[in-house]
Design a protein around this motif. Structure first.
Motif, PDB file in Angstrom:
ATOM      1  N   LEU A 149       0.830  -1.206   0.000  1.00 57.76           N
ATOM      2  CA  LEU A 149       0.000   0.000   0.000  1.00 57.76           C
ATOM      3  C   LEU A 149       0.868   1.262   0.000  1.00 57.76           C
ATOM      4  O   LEU A 149       0.548   2.259  -0.645  1.00 57.76           O
ATOM      5  N   ARG A 150       1.976   1.203   0.729  1.00 55.99           N
ATOM      6  CA  ARG A 150       2.827   2.402   0.859  1.00 55.99           C
ATOM      7  C   ARG A 150       3.576   2.750  -0.425  1.00 55.99           C
ATOM      8  O   ARG A 150       3.829   3.920  -0.715  1.00 55.99           O
ATOM      9  N   GLU A 151       3.931   1.711  -1.187  1.00 54.91           N
ATOM     10  CA  GLU A 151       4.798   1.945  -2.349  1.00 54.91           C
ATOM     11  C   GLU A 151       4.232   2.990  -3.330  1.00 54.91           C
ATOM     12  O   GLU A 151       4.928   3.965  -3.641  1.00 54.91           O
ATOM     13  N   PRO A 152       2.980   2.831  -3.822  1.00 53.98           N
ATOM     14  CA  PRO A 152       2.493   3.842  -4.769  1.00 53.98           C
ATOM     15  C   PRO A 152       2.334   5.223  -4.139  1.00 53.98           C
ATOM     16  O   PRO A 152       2.441   6.242  -4.832  1.00 53.98           O
ATOM     17  N   LEU A 153       2.101   5.271  -2.835  1.00 51.80           N
ATOM     18  CA  LEU A 153       1.967   6.573  -2.159  1.00 51.80           C
ATOM     19  C   LEU A 153       3.321   7.277  -2.146  1.00 51.80           C
ATOM     20  O   LEU A 153       3.423   8.480  -2.436  1.00 51.80           O
ATOM     21  N   ILE A 154       4.365   6.511  -1.829  1.00 50.52           N
ATOM     22  CA  ILE A 154       5.715   7.088  -1.793  1.00 50.52           C
ATOM     23  C   ILE A 154       6.141   7.529  -3.199  1.00 50.52           C
ATOM     24  O   ILE A 154       6.676   8.622  -3.398  1.00 50.52           O
ATOM     25  N   LEU A 155       5.843   6.674  -4.194  1.00 54.33           N
ATOM     26  CA  LEU A 155       6.198   7.046  -5.574  1.00 54.33           C
ATOM     27  C   LEU A 155       5.459   8.321  -5.995  1.00 54.33           C
ATOM     28  O   LEU A 155       6.015   9.168  -6.687  1.00 54.33           O
ATOM     29  N   GLY A 156       4.211   8.457  -5.550  1.00 52.06           N
ATOM     30  CA  GLY A 156       3.429   9.661  -5.880  1.00 52.06           C
ATOM     31  C   GLY A 156       4.025  10.908  -5.242  1.00 52.06           C
ATOM     32  O   GLY A 156       4.092  11.973  -5.875  1.00 52.06           O
ATOM     33  N   LEU A 157       4.482  10.778  -3.998  1.00 52.37           N
ATOM     34  CA  LEU A 157       5.106  11.922  -3.317  1.00 52.37           C
ATOM     35  C   LEU A 157       6.419  12.290  -4.003  1.00 52.37           C
ATOM     36  O   LEU A 157       6.717  13.470  -4.234  1.00 52.37           O
ATOM     37  N   GLU A 158       7.208  11.260  -4.323  1.00 55.61           N
ATOM     38  CA  GLU A 158       8.501  11.516  -4.975  1.00 55.61           C
ATOM     39  C   GLU A 158       8.304  12.174  -6.340  1.00 55.61           C
ATOM     40  O   GLU A 158       9.090  13.007  -6.772  1.00 55.61           O
ATOM     41  N   GLN A 159       7.249  11.753  -7.021  1.00 54.26           N
ATOM     42  CA  GLN A 159       6.943  12.321  -8.332  1.00 54.26           C
ATOM     43  C   GLN A 159       6.646  13.818  -8.224  1.00 54.26           C
ATOM     44  O   GLN A 159       7.111  14.627  -9.014  1.00 54.26           O
ATOM     45  N   ALA A 160       5.817  14.164  -7.216  1.00 52.40           N
ATOM     46  CA  ALA A 160       5.269  15.525  -7.139  1.00 52.40           C
ATOM     47  C   ALA A 160       6.071  16.447  -6.209  1.00 52.40           C
ATOM     48  O   ALA A 160       5.678  17.576  -5.988  1.00 52.40           O
ATOM     49  N   ARG A 161       7.156  15.950  -5.658  1.00 54.26           N
ATOM     50  CA  ARG A 161       7.942  16.721  -4.686  1.00 54.26           C
ATOM     51  C   ARG A 161       7.088  17.144  -3.496  1.00 54.26           C
ATOM     52  O   ARG A 161       6.970  18.320  -3.166  1.00 54.26           O
ATOM     53  N   ASP A 162       6.501  16.145  -2.892  1.00 52.55           N
ATOM     54  CA  ASP A 162       5.700  16.344  -1.683  1.00 52.55           C
ATOM     55  C   ASP A 162       6.283  15.404  -0.626  1.00 52.55           C
ATOM     56  O   ASP A 162       7.071  14.508  -0.951  1.00 52.55           O
ATOM     57  N   THR A 163       5.903  15.618   0.635  1.00 49.84           N
ATOM     58  CA  THR A 163       6.459  14.766   1.701  1.00 49.84           C
ATOM     59  C   THR A 163       5.393  14.149   2.598  1.00 49.84           C
ATOM     60  O   THR A 163       5.711  13.319   3.432  1.00 49.84           O
ATOM     61  N   VAL A 164       4.144  14.596   2.450  1.00 47.25           N
ATOM     62  CA  VAL A 164       3.117  14.191   3.410  1.00 47.25           C
ATOM     63  C   VAL A 164       2.290  13.015   2.864  1.00 47.25           C
ATOM     64  O   VAL A 164       1.535  13.170   1.894  1.00 47.25           O
ATOM     65  N   LEU A 165       2.473  11.861   3.477  1.00 52.19           N
ATOM     66  CA  LEU A 165       1.751  10.669   3.021  1.00 52.19           C
ATOM     67  C   LEU A 165       0.253  10.821   3.232  1.00 52.19           C
ATOM     68  O   LEU A 165      -0.181  11.304   4.275  1.00 52.19           O
ATOM     69  N   PRO A 166      -0.560  10.407   2.250  1.00 48.78           N
ATOM     70  CA  PRO A 166      -2.004  10.438   2.479  1.00 48.78           C
ATOM     71  C   PRO A 166      -2.408   9.347   3.474  1.00 48.78           C
ATOM     72  O   PRO A 166      -1.729   8.334   3.612  1.00 48.78           O
ATOM     73  N   GLU A 167      -3.521   9.617   4.116  1.00 44.91           N
ATOM     74  CA  GLU A 167      -4.124   8.609   4.996  1.00 44.91           C
ATOM     75  C   GLU A 167      -5.018   7.739   4.102  1.00 44.91           C
ATOM     76  O   GLU A 167      -5.732   8.268   3.250  1.00 44.91           O
ATOM     77  N   VAL A 168      -4.946   6.416   4.270  1.00 37.89           N
ATOM     78  CA  VAL A 168      -5.802   5.529   3.464  1.00 37.89           C
ATOM     79  C   VAL A 168      -6.666   4.698   4.406  1.00 37.89           C
ATOM     80  O   VAL A 168      -6.151   4.002   5.281  1.00 37.89           O
TER      81      VAL A 168
END
Ligand code: SAH
Length: 235
Positions: free
Chosen positions: A127-146
């Motif tokens: 579950l975490r992997e696509p969230l981390i890839l999304g943050l890295e893509q967009a230059r963000d640091t705050v993981l979404p809550e799922v």
């Protein structure tokens, strides 16, 4: 990877990190960085800054890091996503995270295959992997809550009204007359259906919970295209 997301276990000193695995390979093979070069880094849940490469070889990447700015602002949206099949889920999670969604509720529907709820894509690293890839893509640091809501009726009747309180409630439903609003600046709770679409009972239940059906036009889009288009259109 436009930003290297750093976690507490990466730090070997307050201003130094040592990375291996996926991030090391990416910096070696894609960035092809060299000692002295600066890479964009971010502290998970915190600020963004720069990492100067101190050492880079097959065994590790060592960076001297400084943090100076806040991550981009989040979108004021809760995405209520009917659980798609695992491959699509990963793509939607990555895209939604890169667009700034910070709360994603995965819910059930008649047209969701039961086996989807047992997928490894719903737990731990899966579950975490696509969230981390999304943050890295967009230059963000705050993981979404799922949040996982595997029972449709109790969730929509008992939890959804409170969960969506104070927001504009929308359910994306093709072939509805009402057009999806544009440039909304206030909070939205947006429900998106399964690949086979919501059944009429589910639309009724969502309407009882205050959700207005709205559409993007007569073209029926895939879930991942619909989510991206809806978010771009709303905000
Ligand atoms: N045959 C299904 C299509 C489902 S598409 C049906 O008729 O409902 C999967 C989901 O994507 C839909 O439930 C909806 O939430 C969203 N979606 C796809 N195309 C859309 C459109 N043109 N307008 C609004 N939502 C759309």
């Amino acid at each position: 990877m436009n930003l290297i997301l750093l976690f507490p276990e990466d730090f070997v000193a307050t201003d130094r990190v040592l990375l291996s695995g996926r991030r090391l390979r990416h910096v070696l093979e894609v960035h092809r960085a060299a000692v002295g070069q600066c890479l964009c880094v971010g502290e998970a849940g915190g600020r963004i800054g720069r990492g100067e490469v101190l050492r880079l070889d097959d065994d590790g990447l060592e960076l001297a890091v400084t943090f100076e700015r806040e991550p981009p602002p989040p979108l004021p949206v809760t995405l209520l996503l009917t659980l798609p099949r695992p491959k699509v889920l990963k793509r939607v999670l990555l895209a939604a995270t890169s667009l700034g969604v910070k709360r994603i509720v995965l819910m059930n529907s008649f047209r969701v295959e039961k086996s989807f709820w047992k997928s490894p894509a719903l737990v731990g690293e899966g579950l975490r992997e696509p969230l981390i890839l999304g943050l890295e893509q967009a230059r963000d640091t705050v993981l979404p809550e799922v949040l996982l809501k595997p029972l449709f009726k109790p969730f929509v009747e008992d939890e959804l009204p409170a969960l969506s309180v104070g927001s504009t409630r929308l359910v994306a439903h093709p072939l509805t007359e009402r057009a999806c609003p544009r440039e909304v600046f206030s909070p939205v709770t947006l429900a998106v259906g399964p690949e086979g679409g919501f059944i009429p009972y589910e639309i009724e239940k969502l309407q009882e919970a205050g959700f207005l059906p709205c559409a993007l036009g007569e073209r029926i889009l895939r879930v991942e295209t619909a989510v991206t288009t809806l978010l771009a259109r709303l905000f």
